[in-house]
Design an enzyme around this catalytic site. Sequence first.
Site, short mmCIF file in Angstrom:
data_model
loop_
_atom_site.label_atom_id
_atom_site.label_comp_id
_atom_site.label_asym_id
_atom_site.label_seq_id
_atom_site.Cartn_x
_atom_site.Cartn_y
_atom_site.Cartn_z
N SER A 175 0.85 -1.19 0.00
CA SER A 175 0.00 0.00 0.00
C SER A 175 0.89 1.24 0.00
O SER A 175 1.80 1.34 -0.82
CB SER A 175 -0.92 -0.05 1.23
OG SER A 175 -2.00 0.85 1.09
N ASP A 343 -8.56 -6.76 -4.51
CA ASP A 343 -8.32 -5.39 -4.06
C ASP A 343 -9.19 -4.42 -4.86
O ASP A 343 -9.11 -4.36 -6.08
CB ASP A 343 -6.84 -5.03 -4.22
CG ASP A 343 -6.44 -3.78 -3.43
OD1 ASP A 343 -7.28 -2.86 -3.29
OD2 ASP A 343 -5.29 -3.72 -2.97
N HIS A 373 -8.01 -5.38 -0.25
CA HIS A 373 -6.71 -4.72 -0.12
C HIS A 373 -5.89 -5.24 1.07
O HIS A 373 -4.69 -5.50 0.95
CB HIS A 373 -6.93 -3.22 0.02
CG HIS A 373 -5.68 -2.41 0.13
ND1 HIS A 373 -4.76 -2.33 -0.90
CD2 HIS A 373 -5.16 -1.68 1.16
CE1 HIS A 373 -3.75 -1.55 -0.52
NE2 HIS A 373 -3.97 -1.16 0.72
N ASP A 374 -6.54 -5.41 2.22
CA ASP A 374 -5.82 -5.83 3.43
C ASP A 374 -5.14 -7.18 3.29
O ASP A 374 -4.34 -7.57 4.15
CB ASP A 374 -6.75 -5.84 4.65
CG ASP A 374 -6.87 -4.45 5.29
OD1 ASP A 374 -6.12 -3.54 4.87
OD2 ASP A 374 -7.72 -4.28 6.19
#
Lengths: 393, 393
Positions: A175, A343, A373-374
């Site tokens: 990220s 994501d 995303h995580d």
Amino acid sequence: MTISVTRTEVPNVEVTDGAAVPGGTAVTDGTAVKDGTVQYVNIGNLELEAGGFLPDVTLAYETWGTLNEDCSNAILVEHALTGSTHVTRGTDDEEGWWEQLAGPGAPADTDRFFVVSINIVGGCYGSTGPSSAAPDGRPWGSRFPLVTLRDTTAAEARLADQLGISSWYAVLGGSMGGARALEWAVTYPERVRRCGVISIGASSTAEQIAFAQAQTLAIRQDPHFNGGDYYAGPVPEAGLALARRIAHITYRSAQELDFRFGRNAQASEAPLRADALAARGRYQVESYLDHQGSKLVGRFDANSYIAITEALMSHDICRGRGSLKETLARTTADFFIAAVNTDRLYFPSQSRELADALPGDVDVHVIEAPIGHDGFLTEIGQLDAQLRGVFFA
Amino acid sequence: MTISVTRTEVPNVEVTDGAAVPGGTAVTDGTAVKDGTVQYVNIGNLELEAGGFLPDVTLAYETWGTLNEDCSNAILVEHALTGSTHVTRGTDDEEGWWEQLAGPGAPADTDRFFVVSINIVGGCYGSTGPSSAAPDGRPWGSRFPLVTLRDTTAAEARLADQLGISSWYAVLGGSMGGARALEWAVTYPERVRRCGVISIGASSTAEQIAFAQAQTLAIRQDPHFNGGDYYAGPVPEAGLALARRIAHITYRSAQELDFRFGRNAQASEAPLRADALAARGRYQVESYLDHQGSKLVGRFDANSYIAITEALMSHDICRGRGSLKETLARTTADFFIAAVNTDRLYFPSQSRELADALPGDVDVHVIEAPIGHDGFLTEIGQLDAQLRGVFFA
């Protein structure tokens, strides 16, 4: 002296003189610095892309393992938006946020490598940020400037100098941490031998800027924000919690939220039982996001959230450098590009665009995870073989 | 008497006695009601799913065309979240929001059909809502109850009774309008011969609830909100504008925002030129979303935004009715299901799930548009042939 802070407070930093000896054990009061302990160094004034400079900048960092004689085994792990320098546990045994990646026997093996993590400028975990004292002794607050990811990379290069690291074995992150790693590889090609860019592309897109704006406005519109000068009074907790809720939705996938919570009501609460709207009960997903918001409020400064979010909005590896291909042509690192298939914030297509524009044949390693995303945090273990075989060979 | 309001103010409604003659020309002061003019009718007290009742409810509606002798040519077009009853232009020639769908010669041909649109209960375009006077003469404000889509459908059925419409030729809508249409077909199967459900599924999912919560919190956390009782003082404009920004991001696709705005700076503004963060210039997409926010603030009531958003959170066609298949088994309408291929708010997969669970073979008509969810408004023309051939045959 070197002081250690927990990751849940905004410290009034006592700065070291920056003395650090190769080996990474900053000798201060005569005792060696312990692994996974926050240290501080002053890197002087920092010129800013946006104009002007930030005076007398402190960087907070942690290290694990030992820098070898020729200083060739140093790995920089860059944290994400609200992350800290505590990548993995140290002598205090406090759990880190990326232990699947770094630690004894992990791909970034702290028995073999000297692992470093640096708190971003603008943050609230020890590096100079809006809550730090300005030259006049008052917190920077509303006066804190825009520090781009490129600015913060320049600051980190000075810390590398002080640690005696002329070139990193690897720089990587996920990220915003991936954006910082990419900025390192482009700004200082000769100092980055391997670069890991996970779950982010070459720049922040219009949609990413849009979600970021909503988050910063949520804080700025909090009645306690006071233009950013709230350190004397109540802090804008509700605004920060709302910003986190918005962000957290984008960190997860629609499928994951629906699988975990669906339309369930929270415990004994009844979303449909109420005399007035404000009195209705919550859906489980609302309670979950309330909890995510409160958790961040307990550990993060609202101004830092804005400062770093706007730094991430500024993420554009090409700014002032030409096309993406031209920009990346200057890099000499071996790249490791990865993305989470679900994501919905930093789309895998952006990672593919980045990989395609890099010199040579660069794959995109796909993490298969429904979480969104995580997944770069929770599922990096999926890439263990690739990381050991290719990246940390 | 019947009064007409613009769609940009919250009227203090003067209620008619509900007298309306078949033919849809509510005779009041002796003159026939003009096409596309807001009319008002009192449908009495409305029992609520959440408990209690809303007294003395007014519905605002518009009609176009003429109801035929056997009252068999009536089409109900349901508006979306912040939509109004002005589906298409009337004698005032003010443009409507779905003219590709309804109007002279359009699929819902007002030369042939009697088209009706009803403002949702809780709204601010004439139907009873938080800004309306409660029995004590003060605005409902914080006291306004949760009115579910099922409640509002029951209210609309009473208006249909007063108009002499025992069964609709068709009921259709997009987004929340589609949820309202679906609720009609399930609650009153015998009264809906055709049902068009566009760009929405059988229920609001956890992610849709999550984005909705962020929007309602943005309003509730505005310093001017005052728990919902703000009508005497300044109104929570900043909160409503932020809610709209969040919503608007979800109404468009990442691709569309990036194609239109990319990372461009707004006009002469400079996102990277600033002494302090708060002073930095905006990216184009920020300016665009600021504009979307201001536009809504000029025409919508913040409490109504909360009331309708929470009604949409309550959207669940199955509540108290069993499985989706069991719930839909009671329907007798011919269904027209459509979705926008790039919709990232109401995913096409939800429309497919709905179509698959409906009795008989029901297709999902796909609107191909890069814009995202809003494609149901802007690109419905793509389905012209299917709508004319199948639905309005």
